[in-house]
Design a protein around this motif. Structure first.
Motif, PDB file in Angstrom:
ATOM      1  N   ARG A   1       0.842  -1.221   0.000  1.00  0.00           N
ATOM      2  CA  ARG A   1       0.000   0.000   0.000  1.00  0.00           C
ATOM      3  C   ARG A   1       0.865   1.255   0.000  1.00  0.00           C
ATOM      4  NH1 ARG A   1      -3.124  -2.870   3.655  1.00  0.00           N
ATOM      5  NH2 ARG A   1      -2.280  -1.743   5.439  1.00  0.00           N
ATOM      6  N   ILE A   2       1.895   1.247   0.808  1.00  0.00           N
ATOM      7  CA  ILE A   2       2.786   2.414   0.872  1.00  0.00           C
ATOM      8  C   ILE A   2       3.481   2.601  -0.473  1.00  0.00           C
ATOM      9  CG2 ILE A   2       4.897   3.308   1.933  1.00  0.00           C
ATOM     10  CD1 ILE A   2       3.921   1.907   4.538  1.00  0.00           C
ATOM     11  N   ARG A   3       3.969   1.511  -1.032  1.00  0.00           N
ATOM     12  CA  ARG A   3       4.667   1.578  -2.324  1.00  0.00           C
ATOM     13  C   ARG A   3       3.772   2.163  -3.404  1.00  0.00           C
ATOM     14  NH1 ARG A   3       6.350  -4.042  -4.875  1.00  0.00           N
ATOM     15  NH2 ARG A   3       4.099  -4.170  -5.034  1.00  0.00           N
ATOM     16  N   GLU A   4       2.503   1.764  -3.401  1.00  0.00           N
ATOM     17  CA  GLU A   4       1.565   2.278  -4.413  1.00  0.00           C
ATOM     18  C   GLU A   4       1.345   3.780  -4.280  1.00  0.00           C
ATOM     19  OE1 GLU A   4      -1.799  -0.256  -3.774  1.00  0.00           O
ATOM     20  OE2 GLU A   4      -0.902  -1.915  -4.896  1.00  0.00           O
ATOM     21  N   GLY A   5       1.588   4.317  -3.088  1.00  0.00           N
ATOM     22  CA  GLY A   5       1.396   5.744  -2.867  1.00  0.00           C
ATOM     23  C   GLY A   5       2.620   6.593  -3.125  1.00  0.00           C
ATOM     24  N   ILE A   6       3.752   5.959  -3.402  1.00  0.00           N
ATOM     25  CA  ILE A   6       4.976   6.726  -3.658  1.00  0.00           C
ATOM     26  C   ILE A   6       4.960   7.190  -5.104  1.00  0.00           C
ATOM     27  CG2 ILE A   6       7.493   6.654  -3.775  1.00  0.00           C
ATOM     28  CD1 ILE A   6       7.384   4.473  -1.614  1.00  0.00           C
ATOM     29  N   SER A   7       5.050   8.468  -5.274  1.00  0.00           N
ATOM     30  CA  SER A   7       4.998   9.059  -6.608  1.00  0.00           C
ATOM     31  C   SER A   7       6.305   8.822  -7.363  1.00  0.00           C
ATOM     32  CB  SER A   7       4.756  10.563  -6.483  1.00  0.00           C
ATOM     33  OG  SER A   7       5.034  11.211  -7.686  1.00  0.00           O
ATOM     34  N   PRO A   8       6.205   8.294  -8.578  1.00  0.00           N
ATOM     35  CA  PRO A   8       7.425   8.168  -9.392  1.00  0.00           C
ATOM     36  C   PRO A   8       8.101   9.524  -9.600  1.00  0.00           C
ATOM     37  CG  PRO A   8       5.636   6.930 -10.379  1.00  0.00           C
ATOM     38  CD  PRO A   8       5.045   7.747  -9.244  1.00  0.00           C
ATOM     39  N   LYS A   9       7.293  10.578  -9.628  1.00  0.00           N
ATOM     40  CA  LYS A   9       7.844  11.926  -9.785  1.00  0.00           C
ATOM     41  C   LYS A   9       8.747  12.264  -8.598  1.00  0.00           C
ATOM     42  CE  LYS A   9       6.592  16.735 -10.332  1.00  0.00           C
ATOM     43  NZ  LYS A   9       5.568  17.737 -10.193  1.00  0.00           N
ATOM     44  N   PHE A  10       8.319  11.912  -7.393  1.00  0.00           N
ATOM     45  CA  PHE A  10       9.141  12.141  -6.204  1.00  0.00           C
ATOM     46  C   PHE A  10      10.468  11.425  -6.346  1.00  0.00           C
ATOM     47  CE2 PHE A  10      10.652  10.070  -2.324  1.00  0.00           C
ATOM     48  CZ  PHE A  10      11.037  11.167  -1.593  1.00  0.00           C
ATOM     49  N   THR A  11      10.428  10.183  -6.774  1.00  0.00           N
ATOM     50  CA  THR A  11      11.634   9.383  -6.915  1.00  0.00           C
ATOM     51  C   THR A  11      12.590  10.022  -7.914  1.00  0.00           C
ATOM     52  OG1 THR A  11      10.350   7.410  -6.406  1.00  0.00           O
ATOM     53  CG2 THR A  11      12.492   7.064  -7.425  1.00  0.00           C
ATOM     54  N   LEU A  12      12.082  10.414  -9.066  1.00  0.00           N
ATOM     55  CA  LEU A  12      12.936  11.032 -10.088  1.00  0.00           C
ATOM     56  C   LEU A  12      13.494  12.368  -9.620  1.00  0.00           C
ATOM     57  CD1 LEU A  12      10.887  10.184 -13.287  1.00  0.00           C
ATOM     58  CD2 LEU A  12      13.039   9.154 -12.537  1.00  0.00           C
ATOM     59  N   GLU A  13      12.665  13.175  -8.961  1.00  0.00           N
ATOM     60  CA  GLU A  13      13.142  14.460  -8.459  1.00  0.00           C
ATOM     61  C   GLU A  13      14.247  14.271  -7.435  1.00  0.00           C
ATOM     62  OE1 GLU A  13       9.650  16.400  -7.002  1.00  0.00           O
ATOM     63  OE2 GLU A  13       8.994  17.027  -8.991  1.00  0.00           O
ATOM     64  N   TYR A  14      14.093  13.295  -6.571  1.00  0.00           N
ATOM     65  CA  TYR A  14      15.112  13.049  -5.554  1.00  0.00           C
ATOM     66  C   TYR A  14      16.416  12.585  -6.188  1.00  0.00           C
ATOM     67  CZ  TYR A  14      17.589  11.431  -1.470  1.00  0.00           C
ATOM     68  OH  TYR A  14      18.531  11.261  -0.509  1.00  0.00           O
ATOM     69  N   ILE A  15      16.331  11.713  -7.168  1.00  0.00           N
ATOM     70  CA  ILE A  15      17.534  11.230  -7.850  1.00  0.00           C
ATOM     71  C   ILE A  15      18.254  12.393  -8.528  1.00  0.00           C
ATOM     72  CG2 ILE A  15      18.355   9.822  -9.792  1.00  0.00           C
ATOM     73  CD1 ILE A  15      16.143   7.780  -8.986  1.00  0.00           C
ATOM     74  N   GLU A  16      17.508  13.262  -9.189  1.00  0.00           N
ATOM     75  CA  GLU A  16      18.116  14.433  -9.831  1.00  0.00           C
ATOM     76  C   GLU A  16      18.749  15.353  -8.799  1.00  0.00           C
ATOM     77  OE1 GLU A  16      18.722  15.033 -13.062  1.00  0.00           O
ATOM     78  OE2 GLU A  16      17.959  13.004 -13.287  1.00  0.00           O
ATOM     79  N   TYR A  17      18.075  15.545  -7.682  1.00  0.00           N
ATOM     80  CA  TYR A  17      18.616  16.372  -6.593  1.00  0.00           C
ATOM     81  C   TYR A  17      19.951  15.806  -6.114  1.00  0.00           C
ATOM     82  CZ  TYR A  17      19.286  17.859  -1.777  1.00  0.00           C
ATOM     83  OH  TYR A  17      19.832  18.328  -0.615  1.00  0.00           O
ATOM     84  N   GLN A  18      20.028  14.469  -5.925  1.00  0.00           N
ATOM     85  CA  GLN A  18      21.258  13.843  -5.458  1.00  0.00           C
ATOM     86  C   GLN A  18      22.383  13.989  -6.482  1.00  0.00           C
ATOM     87  OE1 GLN A  18      22.097  12.583  -2.516  1.00  0.00           O
ATOM     88  NE2 GLN A  18      20.119  13.203  -1.746  1.00  0.00           N
ATOM     89  N   LYS A  19      22.045  13.897  -7.763  1.00  0.00           N
ATOM     90  CA  LYS A  19      23.055  14.063  -8.807  1.00  0.00           C
ATOM     91  C   LYS A  19      23.656  15.465  -8.752  1.00  0.00           C
ATOM     92  CE  LYS A  19      21.212  10.841 -12.243  1.00  0.00           C
ATOM     93  NZ  LYS A  19      20.528  10.748 -13.549  1.00  0.00           N
ATOM     94  N   ILE A  20      22.800  16.462  -8.636  1.00  0.00           N
ATOM     95  CA  ILE A  20      23.254  17.850  -8.567  1.00  0.00           C
ATOM     96  C   ILE A  20      24.081  18.068  -7.309  1.00  0.00           C
ATOM     97  CG2 ILE A  20      22.470  20.234  -8.280  1.00  0.00           C
ATOM     98  CD1 ILE A  20      20.052  19.421 -10.099  1.00  0.00           C
ATOM     99  N   LYS A  21      23.597  17.559  -6.211  1.00  0.00           N
ATOM    100  CA  LYS A  21      24.298  17.696  -4.923  1.00  0.00           C
ATOM    101  C   LYS A  21      25.683  17.069  -5.007  1.00  0.00           C
ATOM    102  CE  LYS A  21      23.688  16.261  -0.157  1.00  0.00           C
ATOM    103  NZ  LYS A  21      22.812  15.532   0.759  1.00  0.00           N
ATOM    104  N   ASN A  22      25.790  15.890  -5.602  1.00  0.00           N
ATOM    105  CA  ASN A  22      27.075  15.206  -5.698  1.00  0.00           C
ATOM    106  C   ASN A  22      28.031  15.910  -6.682  1.00  0.00           C
ATOM    107  OD1 ASN A  22      26.418  13.251  -3.822  1.00  0.00           O
ATOM    108  ND2 ASN A  22      25.569  11.863  -5.352  1.00  0.00           N
ATOM    109  N   ARG A  23      27.489  16.550  -7.706  1.00  0.00           N
ATOM    110  CA  ARG A  23      28.334  17.287  -8.645  1.00  0.00           C
ATOM    111  C   ARG A  23      28.957  18.489  -7.982  1.00  0.00           C
ATOM    112  NH1 ARG A  23      24.426  18.605 -12.971  1.00  0.00           N
ATOM    113  NH2 ARG A  23      23.450  16.584 -12.874  1.00  0.00           N
ATOM    114  N   ASN A  24      28.256  19.072  -7.023  1.00  0.00           N
ATOM    115  CA  ASN A  24      28.715  20.293  -6.366  1.00  0.00           C
ATOM    116  C   ASN A  24      29.661  20.024  -5.190  1.00  0.00           C
ATOM    117  OD1 ASN A  24      27.278  21.903  -8.136  1.00  0.00           O
ATOM    118  ND2 ASN A  24      25.447  21.858  -6.856  1.00  0.00           N
ATOM    119  N   LYS A  25      30.007  18.779  -4.961  1.00  0.00           N
ATOM    120  CA  LYS A  25      30.926  18.468  -3.858  1.00  0.00           C
ATOM    121  C   LYS A  25      32.355  18.711  -4.242  1.00  0.00           C
ATOM    122  CE  LYS A  25      28.310  15.227  -1.142  1.00  0.00           C
ATOM    123  NZ  LYS A  25      28.252  13.899  -0.577  1.00  0.00           N
TER     124      LYS A  25
END
Length: 81
Positions: A57-81
């Motif tokens: 039930r929890i998995r069905e409620g997780i937005s794929p958009k959230f997942t993609l946004e978080y992955i992009e955020y981590q990529k940007i964050k890691n590039r700026n290190k």
């Protein structure tokens, strides 16, 4: 009531820990199974079927958009290190 509390706690974990949410989201097409190699005890507080239903039930409620946004955020964050 006990199961709702557990579900609420797991939802909170996925909200506060994007890595947990992404890991759960990555199982999207799979049937979740909790197998410890032993049968559930007759006095278990959370049978494996209910635990897996909660996670599904929890998995069905997780937005794929959230997942993609978080992955992009981590990529940007890691590039700026």
């Amino acid at each position: 009531e006990h199961y709702r509390l557990i579900e609420k706690a797991i939802r909170a974990k996925c909200t506060q820990n994007a890595g947990a949410a992404i890991a759960l989201q990555a199982t999207k097409k799979l049937v979740l199974v909790h197998d410890t190699g032993k049968q559930d005890s007759s006095n278990t507080s959370l049978p494996h079927e209910i635990f897996c239903d909660i996670l599904t039930r929890i998995r069905e409620g997780i937005s794929p958009k959230f997942t993609l946004e978080y992955i992009e955020y981590q990529k940007i964050k890691n590039r700026n290190k």
